[in-house]
Enzyme design. Sequence first.
Site, PDB file in Angstrom:
ATOM      1  N   ILE A 100      -5.024  11.300  -5.076  1.00 50.70           N
ATOM      2  CA  ILE A 100      -4.479   9.949  -4.981  1.00 50.70           C
ATOM      3  C   ILE A 100      -3.555   9.681  -6.153  1.00 50.70           C
ATOM      4  CG2 ILE A 100      -6.537   8.992  -6.122  1.00 50.70           C
ATOM      5  CD1 ILE A 100      -6.157   6.461  -4.348  1.00 50.70           C
ATOM      6  N   CYS A 101      -2.568   8.834  -5.932  1.00 44.08           N
ATOM      7  CA  CYS A 101      -1.647   8.346  -6.958  1.00 44.08           C
ATOM      8  C   CYS A 101      -0.728   9.479  -7.427  1.00 44.08           C
ATOM      9  CB  CYS A 101      -2.437   7.706  -8.100  1.00 44.08           C
ATOM     10  SG  CYS A 101      -1.447   6.710  -9.234  1.00 44.08           S
ATOM     11  N   ALA A 102      -0.773   9.837  -8.685  1.00 41.37           N
ATOM     12  CA  ALA A 102       0.038  10.934  -9.213  1.00 41.37           C
ATOM     13  C   ALA A 102      -0.580  12.300  -8.915  1.00 41.37           C
ATOM     14  CB  ALA A 102       0.219  10.775 -10.719  1.00 41.37           C
ATOM     15  N   GLY A 147      -3.494   9.618  -1.161  1.00 38.00           N
ATOM     16  CA  GLY A 147      -3.382   8.171  -1.259  1.00 38.00           C
ATOM     17  C   GLY A 147      -2.268   7.801  -2.216  1.00 38.00           C
TER      18      GLY A 147
END
Length: 180
Positions: A100-102, A147
């Site tokens: 998720i994210c980075a 995500g």
Amino acid sequence: MVYVFFADGFEEVEALSIVDVLRRADIDVRMVGLISSVVEGSHGIKVEMDDILADVVFDGSVEGMILPGGMPGTANLINSNSLKELLQKGESAGILIGAICAAPSALAAFNIYEGKRATCYPGFEHKMKHYQLVSDRVVVDGQLITGKGIGTALEFALSIVGVLRDDLLSATLAKNMIMK
């Protein structure tokens, strides 16, 4: 069992939301520190781990491996050859791998499930050249779940529950957590 990997500088909300939701689903979750049994998040919150990476064994009980984002947490994930080897074993075994994210950029750096649809935090798209990038908040493509960021952490975790168990359990948890 699902391993959630914590590196110094991890995004606290993402990491702990994942662990919390999976435990609500009665999924055996192990918080794994890359090098230490206490890992500090990007906002100074220290979390005690269940295991450290050096002690993790990949066997038939592993259902999934998850990478929370955050900076410099993601960079620290990318710098771990041991994590890379473990994730590559997981991919070869066809288990669920999520980020998720980075952190999807760590999967890209390790060449995990390339060619699949994915999403990531805005600004990291250039690191995801070998994926079919979409703008969805959470993307499930086979055994890969990604995500977009902190605001999608609960949806991301519920998607993991849906894949590992079933959509009914995921929906029940969402209802009990007063999610839309």
